[in-house]
Design a protein around this motif. Structure first.
Motif, PDB file in Angstrom:
ATOM      1  N   ALA A 158       0.850  -1.187   0.000  1.00 24.34           N
ATOM      2  CA  ALA A 158       0.000   0.000   0.000  1.00 24.34           C
ATOM      3  C   ALA A 158       0.885   1.236   0.000  1.00 24.34           C
ATOM      4  O   ALA A 158       2.096   1.149   0.137  1.00 24.34           O
ATOM      5  CB  ALA A 158      -0.906  -0.006   1.234  1.00 24.34           C
ATOM      6  N   ASN A 331      -4.116  -5.781   6.494  1.00 20.78           N
ATOM      7  CA  ASN A 331      -5.461  -5.336   6.129  1.00 20.78           C
ATOM      8  C   ASN A 331      -6.468  -6.053   7.010  1.00 20.78           C
ATOM      9  O   ASN A 331      -6.431  -7.270   7.155  1.00 20.78           O
ATOM     10  CB  ASN A 331      -5.752  -5.616   4.659  1.00 20.78           C
ATOM     11  CG  ASN A 331      -7.122  -5.105   4.258  1.00 20.78           C
ATOM     12  OD1 ASN A 331      -8.103  -5.823   4.387  1.00 20.78           O
ATOM     13  ND2 ASN A 331      -7.184  -3.875   3.792  1.00 20.78           N
ATOM     14  N   ILE A 354     -16.441  -0.393  -4.196  1.00 20.36           N
ATOM     15  CA  ILE A 354     -14.979  -0.377  -4.101  1.00 20.36           C
ATOM     16  C   ILE A 354     -14.366  -1.292  -5.156  1.00 20.36           C
ATOM     17  O   ILE A 354     -13.365  -0.954  -5.795  1.00 20.36           O
ATOM     18  CB  ILE A 354     -14.536  -0.797  -2.687  1.00 20.36           C
ATOM     19  CG1 ILE A 354     -15.036   0.215  -1.654  1.00 20.36           C
ATOM     20  CG2 ILE A 354     -13.011  -0.915  -2.611  1.00 20.36           C
ATOM     21  CD1 ILE A 354     -14.840  -0.219  -0.222  1.00 20.36           C
ATOM     22  N   ARG A 362      -5.468  -1.664  -5.456  1.00 21.32           N
ATOM     23  CA  ARG A 362      -5.293  -2.674  -4.418  1.00 21.32           C
ATOM     24  C   ARG A 362      -6.559  -2.837  -3.574  1.00 21.32           C
ATOM     25  O   ARG A 362      -6.957  -3.940  -3.223  1.00 21.32           O
ATOM     26  CB  ARG A 362      -4.108  -2.277  -3.545  1.00 21.32           C
ATOM     27  CG  ARG A 362      -3.743  -3.310  -2.506  1.00 21.32           C
ATOM     28  CD  ARG A 362      -2.444  -2.910  -1.820  1.00 21.32           C
ATOM     29  NE  ARG A 362      -2.298  -3.690  -0.620  1.00 21.32           N
ATOM     30  CZ  ARG A 362      -2.910  -3.406   0.523  1.00 21.32           C
ATOM     31  NH1 ARG A 362      -3.695  -2.357   0.582  1.00 21.32           N
ATOM     32  NH2 ARG A 362      -2.740  -4.160   1.586  1.00 21.32           N
ATOM     33  N   GLU A 363      -7.208  -1.725  -3.241  1.00 25.11           N
ATOM     34  CA  GLU A 363      -8.449  -1.804  -2.477  1.00 25.11           C
ATOM     35  C   GLU A 363      -9.534  -2.505  -3.283  1.00 25.11           C
ATOM     36  O   GLU A 363     -10.346  -3.265  -2.736  1.00 25.11           O
ATOM     37  CB  GLU A 363      -8.908  -0.403  -2.070  1.00 25.11           C
ATOM     38  CG  GLU A 363      -8.029   0.246  -1.026  1.00 25.11           C
ATOM     39  CD  GLU A 363      -8.583   1.575  -0.563  1.00 25.11           C
ATOM     40  OE1 GLU A 363      -9.743   1.901  -0.944  1.00 25.11           O
ATOM     41  OE2 GLU A 363      -7.880   2.286   0.162  1.00 25.11           O
ATOM     42  N   ASP A 407      -1.950  -3.983   4.963  1.00 22.64           N
ATOM     43  CA  ASP A 407      -1.653  -2.556   5.015  1.00 22.64           C
ATOM     44  C   ASP A 407      -0.627  -2.307   6.115  1.00 22.64           C
ATOM     45  O   ASP A 407      -0.506  -3.118   7.020  1.00 22.64           O
ATOM     46  CB  ASP A 407      -2.933  -1.767   5.385  1.00 22.64           C
ATOM     47  CG  ASP A 407      -3.826  -1.550   4.180  1.00 22.64           C
ATOM     48  OD1 ASP A 407      -3.300  -1.544   3.059  1.00 22.64           O
ATOM     49  OD2 ASP A 407      -5.034  -1.390   4.387  1.00 22.64           O
TER      50      ASP A 407
END
Length: 410
Positions: A158, A331, A354, A362-363, A407
């Motif tokens: 991230a 995450n 999303i 990435r999300e 993350d």
């Protein structure tokens, strides 16, 4: 850290004088009427400002702007905010009428918010089944070409974590003493206290818990409202539909997550911890984390006395597995063995929104991973990928160890 958001929220939370409320109600009502052409939508937003609910009113106004023709021409990204939460039935009908049957992905996602509301408020099983079928039909073009989540992309690093200064974190933790309910540190904040003796260097926020039997929503809001250095950002109640004997999927919304912001810019997540047999769980609209029920003990973090789960090893092992070995990326959706995802149509819409966003990629990959692993997405041969609102085995507890795209923060 940037404190402008705190100042804005503090101003919106008020209280505001009568003339200010009347003036903002008039301006907001006119703006919504111009953006949507629907008097019912304009009246509802104006009413929110008159009732001194400026945060909700501002969210509604922002949502209408971004979904309007002006918002499209300006290239404004649609927000994750669900506009239907707390909306009167007549306003929901007006919103559905304004959204119409547009084929643009933004229109479809917006209509899914309305259909999610129809599912959870349906008066009978037949009406609910119709709403579920309509939801799946509207979502079909959105997911038709959605591939299985790319784990390698989801695990990519991230971006850099926001600055999490020690002095700001200590100030935020001290400010939390103004909450007159027995709270304790949890999750990454507790991990920092046990393993490092201080806050994790790459953390994003402070995590605290309050037992449900010690928590009162009205008292909590009142206490935060009287502080000068904490402001309520938003709430995320937990909803998990279960099949009832009458054939209806129903839930009981429970207080779960209250997001606060400290004047320093540090975020604070307050999780209500509910008992469930020998478990104690906390979560949000999109998550549920299960731990064995725990007593509390005394700890220190950055020299400040705090409370936390007495059996630290058991709690942290349930949350993180090998918690003694630091990791650089974490995450909460995919890196916690004790996570579950509630069956919640509104949360499903947020995951989809999303997953369909190009950035941050990435999300989007993590959201797709959740949709696939929870059984909401399926390959249907020539039909491509299809979405199922009610996944196979819904309501059953899955025993799984999620892959861990991560993350900064653990």
């Amino acid at each position: 850290m940037d404190t402008r958001r705190f100042d804005t929220l503090h101003a919106l939370r008020g209280p505001h004088g009568r003339l200010s409320r009347i003036a903002m109600a008039g301006l907001a009502g006119l703006a919504v009427a111009a953006l949507t052409g629907h008097a019912d939508l304009a009246r509802e937003v104006a009413g929110l400002f008159r009732q001194d609910r400026w945060v909700t009113g501002s969210h509604r106004l922002n949502w209408y702007l971004r979904h309007s023709t002006i918002g499209r021409l300006a290239g404004l990204q649609a927000p994750l905010f669900d506009p239907v939460t707390g909306m009167p039935p007549a306003t929901v009908d007006a919103l559905q009428g304004w959204l119409g049957k547009g084929c643009d992905p933004r229109d479809r996602l917006a209509r899914l918010n309305v259909l999610a509301h129809r599912i959870v408020t349906a008066p009978d099983a037949t009406t609910q089944a119709t709403a579920i079928a309509a939801f799946e039909d509207v979502a079909a073009p959105l997911v038709h070409d959605m591939p299985v989540a790319d784990l390698e992309a989801a695990a990519a690093p991230a971006g850099p974590a926001p600055a999490f200064g020690l002095s700001e974190a200590r100030a935020a933790l001290i400010a939390l003493r103004q909450i007159r309910m027995p709270w304790y540190v949890i999750s990454g904040t507790f991990l920092g206290a046990v393993r490092e003796g201080t806050f994790l260097a790459h953390d994003y926020d402070i995590d605290i818990g309050i037992h449900a039997e010690d928590f009162d929503d009205a008292a909590f809001r009142a206490q935060i409202g009287t502080t000068k250095d904490l402001v309520l950002v938003n709430t995320s109640p937990h909803r998990d539909l279960a099949l009832q004997p009458d054939g209806l999927w129903r839930d009981t919304p429970r207080p779960a997550l209250y997001r606060l912001l400290h004047a320093s810019g540090i975020g604070v997540d307050v999780f209500v911890h509910h008992p469930d047999g020998d478990l104690r769980w906390h979560g949000s609209a999109k998550h549920r984390w299960d731990n064995h029920d725990f007593a509390l003990a005394d700890y220190t973090i950055a020299g400040l006395p705090v409370r936390g789960p007495a059996d630290a090893d058991r709690y942290l092992t349930e949350n993180y597995g090998d918690w003694r070995t630091p990791v650089t990326r974490f995450n909460c959706s995919t890196g916690t063995p004790n996570v579950r995802f509630p069956f919640n149509p509104a949360a499903l819409v947020e995951h989809l929104r999303i997953a369909l966003r190009p950035h941050p990629a990435r999300e989007a990959q993590i959201a797709r991973l959740v949709l696939w692993q929870e059984g909401h997405l399926h390959h249907r041969g020539a039909e491509g990928t299809r979405l199922a609102v009610v996944p196979q085995g819904a309501g059953q507890t899955a025993d799984r160890d999620c892959p861990a795209p991560t993350d900064p923060g653990r």
